[in-house]
Enzyme design. Structure first.
Site: not given
Length: 466
Positions: A135-136, A159, A161, A211-212, A233-234, A367
């Site tokens: 979402w960011n 898919k 967020s 994401g995380s 990509e974390l 983080e």
């Protein structure tokens, strides 16, 4: 019927509500993607490129509408929200141009004739790519994976967020209106379990996840034994280093923007700052002055330069890091009381700058993903390098200096996917976007990004002599 709800961080009201996809819809989407891809892979590159350009034009026409939706879905100030569509266009159009250029990484690699043999290597599409976007930066992160996958001849299921469902719908609509064949690019609104099951037993050949770290681990676990290609990509805890020879006014402006833009909710935002001790006091003073100029407020108000975090729990997570650091001896330089909307239990959070911090504090090793920056003085380049590398993450690292050769020497020793000189928090589509350590693996964008969306197929033909 299960539904997802986007709760706007502006006022905590439901902004968007959508039904989650049923098992029938999921299987129908997979079947459509599979059959559509068999025809899409045969479409000439020039036609694929024109469809991408037309879709980008459709999105640009809606820039103001999309900006307002971004503002309400995830809280970015309306003043800045439309810039994401400009960034989307830059990345998508660059990849389109690269795909059809002379020497395109998608072209066949021909080898010299050898003893009556014709030999070449072809890049084949993988099949269907599942893109799981956050979402960011809802459009930028999605487009990084969607457009290269389509250009390479894959079909895509997006898919997005639950916080930004309209972005998935807008992207698919833009490509559909541009004339993309049905089934080539689809979205599914899914919960975590259905997304996991799609990887475990769905007919997808590639997963691109942003994401995380915990989310990335879940994707890896779901993909185990399926022999999929997976791009991750974390997280990040990205550092910057201001050397004694840096332009301090410029460096501070750049670092502060890199740390606090989007309320610090950027995987490649600056979360740790190391400053040569000869410049330390001036850098801290300038940064405090700059940070105090932010206006915390509702994202839909044009005067706002710092919006709410995505949700109150995210803001309280960062507040806990700060409070714990202060209890351990850190010094907080920003008066939170000067930012009227700030309060615990609210998504509206004052920015903060901390000194007297060390790597034993969570705020310097975990983080944050919020508007806080820790600053540490260093005696020389070697100490700065050791501290910058002292992290489980490795997405980007920034150096501010007038000496390019020294920066290059340091950059070679930094364990990061991207090294910046005199800039930060930026993604150039001509460069490989990748991370090391817990920041992930794989690559998007650049010519190298296409390699992760295709497989090599070798041809070895012996010529008959008549």
């Amino acid at each position: 019927m299960q539904k997802l709800q986007c709760i706007s961080p502006i006022d905590n009201r439901v902004y968007v509500e959508r039904p989650l996809a049923t098992e029938y819809q999921i299987q129908n989407a997979l079947g459509s993607a599979r059959s559509a891809q068999l025809a899409w892979r045969l479409v000439p590159m020039a036609e694929r490129v024109e469809l991408v350009r037309a879709a980008v034009a459709n999105l640009q026409k809606l820039k103001d509408v999309l900006a307002e939706e971004i503002c309400w879905q995830m809280g970015r100030p309306i003043t800045y929200a439309s810039g994401e569509i400009d960034g989307l266009a830059e990345r998508a159009l660059y990849m389109a141009e690269l795909a059809e250029s002379d020497g395109s990484p998608l072209q066949d690699i021909s080898l010299p004739e050898k003893n009556g043999y014709t030999r070449f290597i072809r890049r084949e599409p993988l099949g269907t790519s599942l893109v799981i976007a956050p979402w960011n930066y809802p459009y930028l992160t999605a487009i990084n994976a969607v457009v290269p996958a389509l250009l390479a001849g894959n079909s895509v299921i997006l898919k997005h967020s639950a916080q930004t469902p309209l972005c998935a719908e807008r992207l698919v609509d833009a490509f559909s209106e541009a004339g993309l064949p049905a089934g080539v690019f689809q979205y599914l609104h899914l919960g975590h379990r259905d997304a996991e099951q799609l990887i475990i037993r769905g007919n997808v050949q590639h997963v691109a996840f942003t994401g995380s770290v915990s989310g990335g681990a879940a994707v890896e676990s779901a993909a185990a034994g399926r022999f999929l290609t997976v791009g991750l990509e974390l997280g990040g805890k990205d550092p910057a280093y201001v050397r004694a020879d840096a332009d301090l006014e410029y460096a501070v402006d750049s670092v502060v923007d890199g740390a606090f833009f989007n309320s610090g909710q950027s995987c490649c935002g600056i979360e740790r700052l190391y400053v040569h001790r000869s410049a330390y006091d001036e850098v801290v003073a300038r940064a405090v002055q700059k940070i105090n100029q932010y206006r915390l407020g509702r994202s839909d108000e044009p005067e706002t330069t710092l919006g709410p975090l995505v949700r109150a729990s995210a803001a309280d997570f960062v507040r806990d890091q700060i409070d714990e650091a202060v209890a351990q001896g850190a010094h907080a330089h920003i008066d939170e009381g000067a930012f009227a909307l700030d309060c615990r239990g609210s998504a509206y959070m004052a920015p903060q700058l901390l000194t007297n911090v060390d790597h034993d504090m969570r705020v310097m090793n975990e983080e944050s993903f919020g508007p806080v920056l820790g600053v540490v003085p260093v005696r020389d380049d070697e100490e700065a390098l050791a501290l910058m590398n002292d992290s489980e993450y490795g997405l980007t690292a920034a150096i501010y200096s007038a000496d390019e050769q020294v920066a290059l020497h340091l950059g070679d020793r930094l364990r990061a996917g991207t090294v910046f000189l005199n800039r930060c928090d930026y993604l150039d589509p001509a460069l490989a976007w990748t991370g090391v350590k817990n920041s992930g693996r794989g690559c998007t964008l650049s010519g190298i990004g296409f390699e992760h969306l295709t497989r090599a197929k070798s041809f070895n033909f012996k010529l008959q002599r008549g």
